[in-house]
Design an enzyme around this catalytic site. Structure first.
Site, PDB file in Angstrom:
ATOM      1  N   HIS B 261      21.783   4.082 -66.606  1.00 39.35           N
ATOM      2  CA  HIS B 261      22.530   2.819 -66.721  1.00 39.35           C
ATOM      3  C   HIS B 261      22.545   2.312 -68.160  1.00 39.35           C
ATOM      4  O   HIS B 261      22.403   1.122 -68.416  1.00 39.35           O
ATOM      5  CB  HIS B 261      21.891   1.752 -65.808  1.00 39.35           C
ATOM      6  CG  HIS B 261      22.127   2.017 -64.350  1.00 39.35           C
ATOM      7  ND1 HIS B 261      23.305   1.691 -63.722  1.00 39.35           N
ATOM      8  CD2 HIS B 261      21.358   2.609 -63.410  1.00 39.35           C
ATOM      9  CE1 HIS B 261      23.236   2.052 -62.443  1.00 39.35           C
ATOM     10  NE2 HIS B 261      22.080   2.621 -62.226  1.00 39.35           N
ATOM     11  N   ASP B 326      16.397   3.083 -62.050  1.00 42.21           N
ATOM     12  CA  ASP B 326      17.100   3.626 -60.881  1.00 42.21           C
ATOM     13  C   ASP B 326      18.236   4.560 -61.271  1.00 42.21           C
ATOM     14  O   ASP B 326      18.744   4.529 -62.386  1.00 42.21           O
ATOM     15  CB  ASP B 326      17.679   2.472 -60.055  1.00 42.21           C
ATOM     16  CG  ASP B 326      18.620   1.622 -60.890  1.00 42.21           C
ATOM     17  OD1 ASP B 326      18.266   1.317 -62.055  1.00 42.21           O
ATOM     18  OD2 ASP B 326      19.693   1.260 -60.393  1.00 42.21           O
ATOM     19  N   GLU B 327      18.598   5.383 -60.320  1.00 46.68           N
ATOM     20  CA  GLU B 327      19.846   6.164 -60.375  1.00 46.68           C
ATOM     21  C   GLU B 327      20.053   6.958 -61.650  1.00 46.68           C
ATOM     22  O   GLU B 327      21.165   7.085 -62.128  1.00 46.68           O
ATOM     23  CB  GLU B 327      21.058   5.231 -60.149  1.00 46.68           C
ATOM     24  CG  GLU B 327      21.027   4.586 -58.794  1.00 46.68           C
ATOM     25  CD  GLU B 327      22.229   3.662 -58.560  1.00 46.68           C
ATOM     26  OE1 GLU B 327      22.679   3.564 -57.423  1.00 46.68           O
ATOM     27  OE2 GLU B 327      22.707   3.046 -59.547  1.00 46.68           O
ATOM     28  N   ASN B 328      18.977   7.509 -62.191  1.00 49.74           N
ATOM     29  CA  ASN B 328      19.153   8.452 -63.287  1.00 49.74           C
ATOM     30  C   ASN B 328      19.317   9.821 -62.662  1.00 49.74           C
ATOM     31  O   ASN B 328      18.355  10.405 -62.160  1.00 49.74           O
ATOM     32  CB  ASN B 328      17.942   8.421 -64.209  1.00 49.74           C
ATOM     33  CG  ASN B 328      17.960   9.591 -65.176  1.00 49.74           C
ATOM     34  OD1 ASN B 328      19.024  10.112 -65.505  1.00 49.74           O
ATOM     35  ND2 ASN B 328      16.774  10.012 -65.605  1.00 49.74           N
TER      36      ASN B 328
END
Lengths: 687, 687
Positions: B261, B326-328
């Site tokens: 992000h 998150d969400e790497n």
């Protein structure tokens, strides 16, 4: 394409109507909606379509504020049309790019009085061209474009045409009093956006008064720490306000009102006061004129003022700096033998001359800070240097006289929007009346005017409903040709701009509805809204008798706060009544009768609501009065129609009923009562 | 007076009803309106009258924030009741003074997790007594008092009674994403006030993401200068947010989401990126999960993060500091041979372990800054020290597992209010379900939860309508006894608190009306409102397919933005439908038929409006669908009443009609269609 001077507005109107007919489109009528009315307008054939490929090209040499302004323009264009534009941000990458909206600017503008703010806008079928000397003019042009948006079926369009425009006066401002009630930065910001939307260019902040010292001062922090109840702008916030305004082409003029209106200063620093033997002052919670005054014989006073002004001069880059100077009645000076001795020693014959002494000291300080001193009428005393600038609250004569004497000056008398008069009362106030006797040079001293929003009776939630959309009428007076002045058309256009102003975050509509919702106590508030649209807060200084009924901490969440000066339905009723009295037309009569019926049916709904909503009581009481007045109107209309004269007894009774109907309830009064009174008067005069 | 555990809510309700009857007053029913429901409530006889002499006495040793809170309390009390209180400001002069509202506080509260927030409120005829260990508890008590206000005729009163209250969980928060769309300080402030009103105590700011780096950083100014499109908080503003929140008993937890992000970081500093050969990144305008990721093998990355965290640690005093995590998906790591080599060298078997390496470095930095590191679920990898704190977006199992492993944790899964699900879906999500298998010590690791307001599809004008009043339901889940859970009663109380929240400046009601006014293009928007109250934005991630239909700069001024998750009339319709299906009562039937008739009559009005309002088209199309669904409902009700079974052909046709009626228009869908479908289903099953 024909160029038309707006001086021949009627002709234009006709032409537009003809044009529209020929063009089979109403989109070009949007040129008639623009507020302020531009100097020259002409319409052409064809429509420019706004689609997702709409793109801005920037050409020439603008100040960088144009990029931000263009980006905000795109967002508003997209927001109003619903078009998902591909182009989201305007940056230097748009320079010279191949857009279908070309903005050409000759040179960077400066935020100074008299800067070129003109623009020329040409809308063609395939391309819009906006030319201006400075980006300040171009930004005014962007506002015009937004006001020209229309739809052709579902397609957003702008009708082809041309606008050549520039302001009549260089100083077009709004004064916001943030002392009587503090208005936090978000209120200031949204009002700056509102000013830009109606092509105004000055925000004047009245930062100190008896009820609050509203800025952080580092040299004497006690001033805001003890004089603001914790409600003040930090210096960072002031800088933000200045740059936010500059981004929108608005100058910010700070005012520190001295030597009177100084209770908050003296609450923090009683040693600066004039009355002998007073060891402490306390914050003023009432409204009015109060005695606490800075001591013009005390060097410490000048030290403090110099320190404050020096800090503020660094924050406010504007050339003008306002020292107030109004309403010092000098009682505390009279009470102080040392001040009297000082006066005698210097040969000052009265307190005015003493205040002139004080002003000259400040002028010296401000001159050293490269500032021009501005003050209210009272600073204009014998010997005041011509570099001082006069803001006139006393009247047009004072204004003309200042200009004649060679002072720059601008008008606020007639623009006191806090007093809740009809917009009509402000709209026709002209800082340079057609019959003035000034030379051209003297006339050039008249810089313009400022709407003045004193804040004794407003809080952040209600202030917008006092400022907007009314200030657009004053903006028009200061921008448009002198001859512009069709009241009905003004009301029509105010209604349009009012909705557009909402997109800038202004709460002039929402806050009223919010208050009404609360008063309805969880019930539908529509019936309250109907009465509110016929009611206005008491005008002038009558809402707050003696300045003591309302304190700083009183509630501004009640009936009067939901009512506005130009209540919509009362205006409609007034126009219908006037028309009926002029021509007794069936249409006007029908419109009047529709109103009267609505009032009656609404009363039943209101009677239900008020049972569960004690705070809605004023609306109910007004509705009772309104329906009594309506009964009189019904009978008067019947007389009028039948051409018979009412009896003296009827007239007497009608007069009494209307008098009672006109009495205040909850610090408000019914607007249509006056119109019904006129009708009844008319019956007895020349029926 | 009887003390009643809220666990026996039904009994309480009955008792209150009985009491009210005996007391011949409905004012004590206000104790049932309080949200969040208090732990213990009892009502007594008598009414405390709020009049102009209402005065606060402060006793004990509170933190000074109580004075400001008490002053704001007075202003709201006055605003709601219309009483012109003599007392306007609460200062140390109120200490021990002879007021009729006594606030007694034992010691100053600290803004730390687990601080005592309990309070005891006793209202008697002549006096109110509020006792609390800390002023944080007392401030919760003030909110309760405001919710107890009622009228006795025209007199504002508070019914006698007693409340003993404390929160179930210590961490009750709202996360606001200010990156996807920036939310300026005034939006943050009014939401802080909202949080305090429903007794929440954490504001979590998601400050950076692909679409924007939203804070001023002095060590690396390019981060905000190039990564924010000019929309960011200055450090002064951040300090203002922190102190504004602290004044209201709210902790502020900052989040810098790394290493994924990170597009905004890399737009400013591409040298920190992972993908080899990429010389520049550009700001993300879409929504979704993107590749740009900080390089965990680059020492410069840690230098920058340490500098940023150090600056921010000085501004945010809270013990907790959020690193996102998150969400790497690691795509850019996989694409970089040097990163792969680093991974091998250190024996990390996958990108999760590599991210764990990264996290441990940050943990060290944060520990040195005296901060506890918080991250989303993904940071929980083998070997993560127990001092880290897990925010669970993946689900209750992940939450319980973290707690079991000894990590402090709080829940966000189920509280994604941006997804526009019904409040019902959030209300029953419990961070510590009754059937959990944790030990007491493990259970204590569950700190609470946070409503999460992701901002891909909201702008400052619309965000409040997504957050409020729904967040009050989550606040109740985190504060009130576990057993509280009557949905109908929740809706009733949400309606009450919704109006009260407006007084804090929240625009959840006004912004909807504003959008509808604009869509109506100058016409009355009531007909649009009626459809809007039956419509919801598409739920989950369906409104913005692929994350690309809406960009950062797309308009959020359209139909979908005026619709909300819990549209009022659709809820009423649902409850009426459910009741009808349960008992076929005449009342329920009448309510249903009233709705159906309203829809029909509204359609005519809408058809008129849409002619002059192209942007209102979705409302019109939905109205067409709604009335087709209504026809099905009419017929289904007729079958239901007559007890006859519809034909297969009718069912087939009904199904088709409802399917079409349920299709999206303008990124919204009609809510009642689902209820009508249920009715039709019911007809075929067990009529």
């Amino acid at each position: 394409m024909t160029i038309l001077k707006r001086d021949i507005k009627v002709a234009l109107t006709l032409l537009l109507l003809v044009n529209c007919f020929l063009l089979k489109g109403f989109q070009s009528e949007k040129y008639q909606d623009v507020i302020p009315v531009p100097q020259q307008v002409s319409v052409a054939e064809g429509l420019f379509e706004v689609n997702e490929d709409f793109k801005i090209s920037i050409q020439g040499d603008p100040n960088e504020r144009l990029y931000g302004a263009s980006t905000r323009f795109l967002r508003r264009l997209s927001g109003r049309t619903g078009v998902f534009l591909k182009s989201g941000y305007v940056t230097e990458q748009n320079n010279g790019a191949n857009g279908n909206f070309v903005i050409e600017v000759e040179r960077p503008g400066e935020l100074v009085v008299g800067e070129d703010e003109s623009y020329e806008l040409e809308v063609k079928r395939d391309r819009i061209f906006l030319h201006a000397t400075t980006e300040l003019g171009a930004m005014h042009g962007l506002e015009t474009v937004l006001q020209l948006l229309a739809f052709d079926g579902a397609t957003p369009v702008i009708a082809a045409g041309k606008v050549t425009d520039e302001p009549r006066f260089p100083w077009r401002g709004l004064m916001m009093d943030v002392s009587r009630h503090f208005q936090p930065i978000e209120v200031i910001k949204r009002n700056i956006d509102g000013l830009a939307a109606v092509k105004m260019n000055v925000l004047h902040l009245h930062l100190t008064d008896d009820q609050g010292f509203r800025v952080e001062v580092k040299s004497y922090p006690q001033l805001y720490q003890k004089g603001s109840d914790g409600q003040y702008f930090t210096q960072e916030e002031l800088k933000t306000i200045v740059s936010y305004a500059a981004d929108r082409g608005i100058r910010v003029v700070p005012e520190f009102d001295v030597p009177g209106h100084a209770t908050s200063w003296l609450t923090a620093m009683p040693e600066l006061g004039s009355r002998p033997g007073v060891e402490s002052y306390s914050m003023e919670r009432n409204a009015g004129i109060f005695d606490p005054t800075l001591d013009p014989t005390n060097e410490k006073v000048y030290e403090v003022l110099e320190a404050v002004f020096t800090e503020m001069a660094a924050i406010f880059p504007d050339e003008y700096f306002h020292i107030g100077g109004d309403e010092n009645e000098g009682k505390d000076w009279d009470a102080n033998p040392e001040i009297q001795a000082f006066k005698e020693k210097h040969g000052y014959k009265d307190n005015h001359e003493l205040q002139n002494h004080f002003n000259k000291r400040l002028l010296k300080t401000l001159t050293a800070l490269n500032k021009k001193m501005v003050g209210w009428d009272e600073i204009l005393q014998e010997g005041l240097p011509k570099t001082a600038v006069i803001q006139s609250w006393r009247g047009i004569e004072a204004l003309l006289s200042s200009a004649e004497q060679g002072y720059q000056t601008f008008l606020s008398n007639g623009y006191y929007i806090d007093l809740m008069h009809s917009v009509e009362d402000h709209y026709y106030v002209d800082p340079l009346p057609a019959d003035h006797k000034l030379t051209d040079e003297q006339a050039a001293n008249i810089l313009g005017g400022e709407a003045t929003m004193w804040a004794e009776l407003v809080v952040p939630t209600t202030v917008d409903s006092r400022v907007w959309p009314r200030t657009a009428a004053i903006a028009e007076r200061l921008w448009s040709p002198q001859s512009v002045g069709d009241l009905k058309d003004l009301y029509r256009r105010l209604e349009i701009i009012s909705l557009q102003l909402e997109e800038l975050g202004l709460q002039h509509i929402t806050s009223r509805n919010m208050i009404l919702r609360k008063l309805a106590n969880g019930q539908d508030s529509e019936a309250l809204k109907i009465i509110s649209d016929l009611t206005g807060p008491l005008q002038g200084y009558t809402r707050n008798p003696g300045g003591t009924m309302y304190k700083s901490h009183s509630p501004f969440t009640l009936w009067a706060d939901a009512c506005i000066a130009d209540a919509e339905s009362s205006t409609t009723f007034r126009f219908a009544m006037e028309q009926f009295m002029q021509n007794r037309s069936e249409d006007a009569l029908a419109s009047l009768e529709t109103s009267l019926e609505l009032w009656a049916s609404n009363h039943a709904a209101l009677a239900e609501i008020v049972k569960g909503a004690p705070l809605a009581q004023p609306a109910y009481e007004l509705s009772v009065k309104l329906n009594k007045a309506a009964a009189v109107a019904h009978e008067a209309i019947a007389y009028y129609k039948s051409g018979t004269q009412p009896t003296a007894k009827w007239l007497e009774s009608a007069k009494n009923t209307l008098e009672m109907a006109g009495e205040q309830v909850g610090r408000t009064e019914l607007r249509p009562v006056e119109d019904i009174e006129k009708l009844v008067d008319r019956l007895t005069v020349n029926n």
